[in-house]
Design a protein around this motif. Sequence first.
Motif, short mmCIF file in Angstrom:
data_model
loop_
_atom_site.label_atom_id
_atom_site.label_comp_id
_atom_site.label_asym_id
_atom_site.label_seq_id
_atom_site.Cartn_x
_atom_site.Cartn_y
_atom_site.Cartn_z
N LYS A 2 5.07 -6.03 5.91
CA LYS A 2 4.56 -4.92 5.08
C LYS A 2 3.06 -4.82 5.25
O LYS A 2 2.33 -5.81 5.13
CB LYS A 2 4.91 -5.16 3.62
N VAL A 3 2.60 -3.62 5.52
CA VAL A 3 1.18 -3.39 5.74
C VAL A 3 0.68 -2.30 4.80
O VAL A 3 1.33 -1.26 4.64
CB VAL A 3 0.91 -3.02 7.22
N LEU A 58 0.30 -0.47 -4.38
CA LEU A 58 0.40 -1.92 -4.18
C LEU A 58 1.19 -2.56 -5.31
O LEU A 58 0.63 -3.15 -6.22
CB LEU A 58 -1.02 -2.51 -4.12
N THR A 59 2.51 -2.43 -5.23
CA THR A 59 3.33 -2.95 -6.32
C THR A 59 3.67 -4.42 -6.14
O THR A 59 3.92 -5.12 -7.11
CB THR A 59 4.62 -2.12 -6.45
N ALA A 60 3.67 -4.90 -4.90
CA ALA A 60 3.99 -6.31 -4.65
C ALA A 60 2.95 -6.90 -3.69
O ALA A 60 3.22 -7.11 -2.51
CB ALA A 60 5.40 -6.43 -4.08
N PRO A 61 1.75 -7.21 -4.22
CA PRO A 61 0.64 -7.65 -3.37
C PRO A 61 0.98 -8.88 -2.53
O PRO A 61 0.49 -9.00 -1.39
CB PRO A 61 -0.49 -7.97 -4.37
N GLU A 62 1.81 -9.76 -3.07
CA GLU A 62 2.12 -11.01 -2.35
C GLU A 62 2.92 -10.75 -1.08
O GLU A 62 3.00 -11.61 -0.21
CB GLU A 62 2.83 -12.01 -3.29
N GLU A 63 3.50 -9.56 -0.95
CA GLU A 63 4.30 -9.27 0.25
C GLU A 63 3.50 -8.62 1.37
O GLU A 63 4.01 -8.43 2.47
CB GLU A 63 5.47 -8.34 -0.13
N LEU A 89 -10.21 -6.26 0.02
CA LEU A 89 -8.79 -6.42 -0.27
C LEU A 89 -8.15 -7.46 0.67
O LEU A 89 -7.36 -8.29 0.24
CB LEU A 89 -8.11 -5.05 -0.10
N ALA A 90 -8.53 -7.40 1.95
CA ALA A 90 -7.99 -8.37 2.91
C ALA A 90 -8.40 -9.79 2.52
O ALA A 90 -7.61 -10.74 2.61
CB ALA A 90 -8.47 -8.04 4.32
N LEU A 91 -9.62 -9.91 2.06
CA LEU A 91 -10.14 -11.21 1.63
C LEU A 91 -9.37 -11.70 0.39
O LEU A 91 -8.93 -12.85 0.34
CB LEU A 91 -11.63 -11.04 1.29
N ALA A 92 -9.20 -10.82 -0.56
CA ALA A 92 -8.52 -11.19 -1.81
C ALA A 92 -7.06 -11.58 -1.55
O ALA A 92 -6.54 -12.49 -2.16
CB ALA A 92 -8.59 -10.03 -2.80
N LEU A 93 -6.41 -10.85 -0.63
CA LEU A 93 -5.00 -11.14 -0.35
C LEU A 93 -4.85 -12.22 0.72
O LEU A 93 -3.73 -12.65 1.00
CB LEU A 93 -4.27 -9.86 0.12
N ASP A 94 -5.97 -12.59 1.34
CA ASP A 94 -5.99 -13.59 2.41
C ASP A 94 -5.07 -13.18 3.57
O ASP A 94 -4.23 -13.95 4.03
CB ASP A 94 -5.59 -14.97 1.85
N VAL A 95 -5.23 -11.93 4.02
CA VAL A 95 -4.46 -11.41 5.17
C VAL A 95 -5.43 -10.76 6.16
O VAL A 95 -6.56 -10.43 5.79
CB VAL A 95 -3.41 -10.37 4.72
#
Length: 321
Positions: A2-3, A58-63, A89-95
């Motif tokens: 998911k992107v 962004l309903t499921a950020p962990e995905e 956002l990329a930093l916060a989600l670590d992706v």
Amino acid sequence: DKVLGIEGTAWNLSAAVFGDGLISLYSKPYQPVSGGIHPREAAQHHASEMREVIARVLTAPEEIEAVAFSQGPGLGPCLRTVATAARALALALDVPLVGVNHCVAHVEIGRWATGCVDPITLYTSGANTQVFGYLNGRYRIFGETLDIGLGNGLDKFARSKNLPHPGGPKIEALARGGNYIDLPYTVKGMDLAFSGLISAAQESTAPIEDVCHSLQETAFAMCVEVTERALAQAGKDEVLLVGGVAANTRLREMLRTMCEERGARLFVPEPQFCGDNGAMIAYTGKVMFEAGATLPVEASRANSHYRADEVEVVWRHDDET
Ligand code: ATP
Ligand code: FE2
């Protein structure tokens, strides 16, 4: 995978999440109080609406496995606002981050939405008018406007005649009742120029219906000519029409006639995938992410002159000769 994708090159701030299909999409367009787009005001709009637009999709950020953003081309202040948000956002989600070329994204979502495989694309919007297609690992630009985008030209003409903004739909309506008058037709090699045509239309004293009719006939014939020659040069048999001007029925009709005469097929995505939208960035970001095309933060600067042919198209493996 998911992107999340964020689009905000011009007036439309829009975000989406793409997985196996389109999961969510939300847009919050900037509406200028008067006249055209003021880049700094649009960027201010994007900055103040960013949180809400992202939250809506962004309903499921962990995905989320990557954050994609439109890196250019577009209005500098708008692009910088979007890039900053994407980095945070990329930093916060670590992706990882994926930097998407806006023009390439129009083509990719168009292919996804219509099922065409390997088209010559006519992308004509406010700021852009370009004919391009995939050849040997790149989107090669066959021809493009040398001055203004056709949509902005139509809007400029409309403003000068006190027609409402955006001008395109109103010009289309008036054109139906008009007769043909001569206006300057400018194709130079494979490139187009609209400003002479727009000035001549503004200065014309013919009835407004005739001017609108002939403005459309002339501008669209120029676009169709370049598209037809690109089809022939590249040896392709599909045409994809995208961008805000794609809404025009007469343009579609003229392109369809050309395609039929050549044994080619015309594809036009439904309106939500034709204009600028977050889904095109999320989808292109996803195919790029899956092909390993992520972006180190130090290379994530916005690029307002980012051209489609600068992109290495690592996600397509069409074998062409
Ligand atoms: P981009 O950043 O891709 O250039 P944009 O915001 O400049 O995007 P779009 O939103 O794709 O442009 O398109 C807006 C343009 O489309 C306007 O200039 C508008 O006049 C034109 N347009 C909309 N409907 C029609 C129509 N029916 N006929 C012709 N032009 C149209
Ligand atoms: Fe666009």
